[in-house]
Scaffold this active site. Structure first.
Site, PDB file in Angstrom:
ATOM      1  N   ASP A  27       9.370   2.833  -0.668  1.00  0.00           N
ATOM      2  CA  ASP A  27       8.334   3.582   0.039  1.00  0.00           C
ATOM      3  C   ASP A  27       8.617   3.400   1.533  1.00  0.00           C
ATOM      4  OD1 ASP A  27       4.682   3.656   0.123  1.00  0.00           O
ATOM      5  OD2 ASP A  27       6.217   4.556   1.390  1.00  0.00           O
ATOM      6  N   TYR A  70       0.860  -1.184   0.000  1.00  0.00           N
ATOM      7  CA  TYR A  70       0.000   0.000   0.000  1.00  0.00           C
ATOM      8  C   TYR A  70       0.886   1.220   0.000  1.00  0.00           C
ATOM      9  CZ  TYR A  70      -3.351   3.547   1.511  1.00  0.00           C
ATOM     10  OH  TYR A  70      -4.123   4.678   1.590  1.00  0.00           O
ATOM     11  N   LYS A  80       4.760  10.264   7.810  1.00  0.00           N
ATOM     12  CA  LYS A  80       4.529   9.828   9.194  1.00  0.00           C
ATOM     13  C   LYS A  80       5.528  10.438  10.187  1.00  0.00           C
ATOM     14  CE  LYS A  80       2.350   5.563   7.566  1.00  0.00           C
ATOM     15  NZ  LYS A  80       0.940   5.581   7.983  1.00  0.00           N
TER      16      LYS A  80
END
Ligand code: KE4
Length: 423
Positions: A241, A150, A269
């Site tokens: 990622d 994801y 994040k």
């Protein structure tokens, strides 16, 4: 829901019924709705250190960590002070600031493959930018991604995505035009041969170097090295990622932990300490395709805004202190042991301070093995933990996160809750 504090969840229920009128599903991000664990969402009032407090006053030891950003623990004084000190100067100028330069220098010092950086306001935007740079730099279209990977809610990559993007097994989300995913090639995680075949003529492969969105799955020995070699052989770029693993699994992220250098890195994040930040970067030779230097367009009104960069800089400074990653490793190992000792019928995958207990026969090495998990069992386990003051991620296919703020007392409470939930 009964709770250890016996305060119930009436306020959450009241707010939830109002929320459902004006917010789709009552939430602003689907996985928060807690449907994956078969209960209504809990509305949070505040968070400090390793703890969340909900609107009914129930306290929870938090293993969600707001999906990763709260690696210092919530409301860390250094972060709050940095935001407070920046506020009087204004919240956004739409113009460059020195702080963004410092931010890029700090990130580049920790992640040497990032010679130049572009900030965004989310991980999804960082991934969008990195994909566009890879396509512009190579002149190719196809992107290879991992089944169960994801990378944010972007059309081209919502093909059998992990996390909350799809009920597992449904290949793409409605509303994604076939053309958008036509150039997306899916390969299993931890399978170099299939990746090499898919990379022929591709612009790039994007991969979570440690899978976090199908639950935590470490790279098999040699896997990341194999992807590096396959990209070199085919002329495709390797995109890590590291939105979840960046500054989480090592100061320099997974690329430092596993010693493999990607061509482009996506971050998010942790680098925003809970404020909206994403970033992507790599060698100047690759990044220079981006406007205003090159013709490849990417932009964002609030990219690199003062509050987010101040919060991020404060968080990165705290993480740079000696002993940080040893402590995170130790706390992660303690949680792993607590879950295994609970007697719950699970296989735990862990990398540093991120882990997932799978209600599935091991080993869990890819999407196929992860999706064998008994999500009903996970749901019952998670609901029982919530009732006992422990807040896990509300889905089998997410990462549990520990922080620098988790202490022995929190682990002690967690052990008791785990043993009762397992029973
Ligand atoms: P955001 O756009 O949500 O900031 O970042 C997207 C993203 C990109 N890459 C990775 C590896 C990610 O894990 C994420 C976001 N993760 C999900 C759940 N793990 C965020 C939770 C949510 O969507 O509410």
């Amino acid at each position: 829901m009964t709770t250890v504090s016996g305060r119930g969840t009436d306020q959450s229920a009241r707010i939830y019924s109002e929320a459902q009128e004006v917010l789709v599903g009552g939430v602003n991000s689907p996985v928060r709705a807690m449907r994956s664990i078969g209960r209504d969402p809990i509305f949070i009032a505040s968070a400090t250190g390793a703890h969340l407090t909900d609107v009914d006053g129930n306290d929870y030891v938090d293993y969600l960590g707001t999906w990763g950003p709260a690696i210092l623990g919530h409301s860390h004084p250094a972060v709050l002070d940095a935001i407070a000190a920046t506020l009087p100067d204004g919240t956004s100028f739409g113009a460059p600031t020195e702080r963004e330069v410092r931010f890029a220098q700090v990130v580049g010092a920790a992640v040497p493959s990032i010679e130049q950086l572009r900030m965004t306001s989310s991980g999804s935007e960082a991934v969008m930018g990195a994909i566009r740079v890879a396509r512009a730099a190579t002149g190719r279209d196809p992107i290879v991604k991992v089944e169960g990977g994801y990378h944010g809610a972007l059309d081209g990559l919502l093909a059998q995505a992990g996390s909350g993007a799809t009920t597992l097994g449904v290949p793409t989300s409605p509303g994604v035009p076939a053309g958008a995913t036509a150039a997306t090639r899916l390969v299993p995680f931890n399978d170099v041969l299939s990746a090499e075949a898919a990379l022929d003529g591709a612009a790039a492969m994007i991969v979570e170097p440690v899978a976090g969105n199908m639950g935590v799955i470490p790279p098999a020995d040699g896997y990341l090295q194999g992807l590096r070699a396959a990209c070199d052989r085919t002329g495709a770029l390797l995109i890590f990622d590291e939105v979840m693993t960046g500054f989480r699994v090592a100061p320099g992220g997974a690329q430092e932990r596993y010693g493999v250098t990607p061509d482009l890195t996506c971050l998010g994040k942790v680098i925003g300490a809970g404020l909206p930040v994403g970033a992507f970067g790599g060698p100047r030779a690759v990044m220079s395709v981006l406007a205003p230097e090159g013709p490849t367009y990417q932009a964002g009104t609030l990219s690199g805004n003062p509050l987010a960069t101040a919060a991020g800089l404060a968080a990165l400074a705290e993480l740079a202190r000696p002993g940080t990653y040893e402590r995170l490793e130790a706390t992660g190992a303690a949680l792993e042991a607590a879950i295994e000792d609970s007697g719950a019928p699970v296989v735990v995958n862990r990398v540093g301070s991120m882990l997932t207990p799978f209600f599935a026969p091991g080993p869990i090495t890819d999407y196929a093995s992860a999706t064998r998990a008994d999500t009903d069992a996970f749901g019952a386990f998670a609901r029982a933990l919530l009732e006992r003051g422990v807040y896990p991620p509300p889905s089998q296919f997410e990462a549990w996160m520990v922080s620098l703020a988790h202490e022995e007392a929190d682990l002690e409470l967690t052990r008791r809750a785990l043993a009762e939930a397992a029973a």
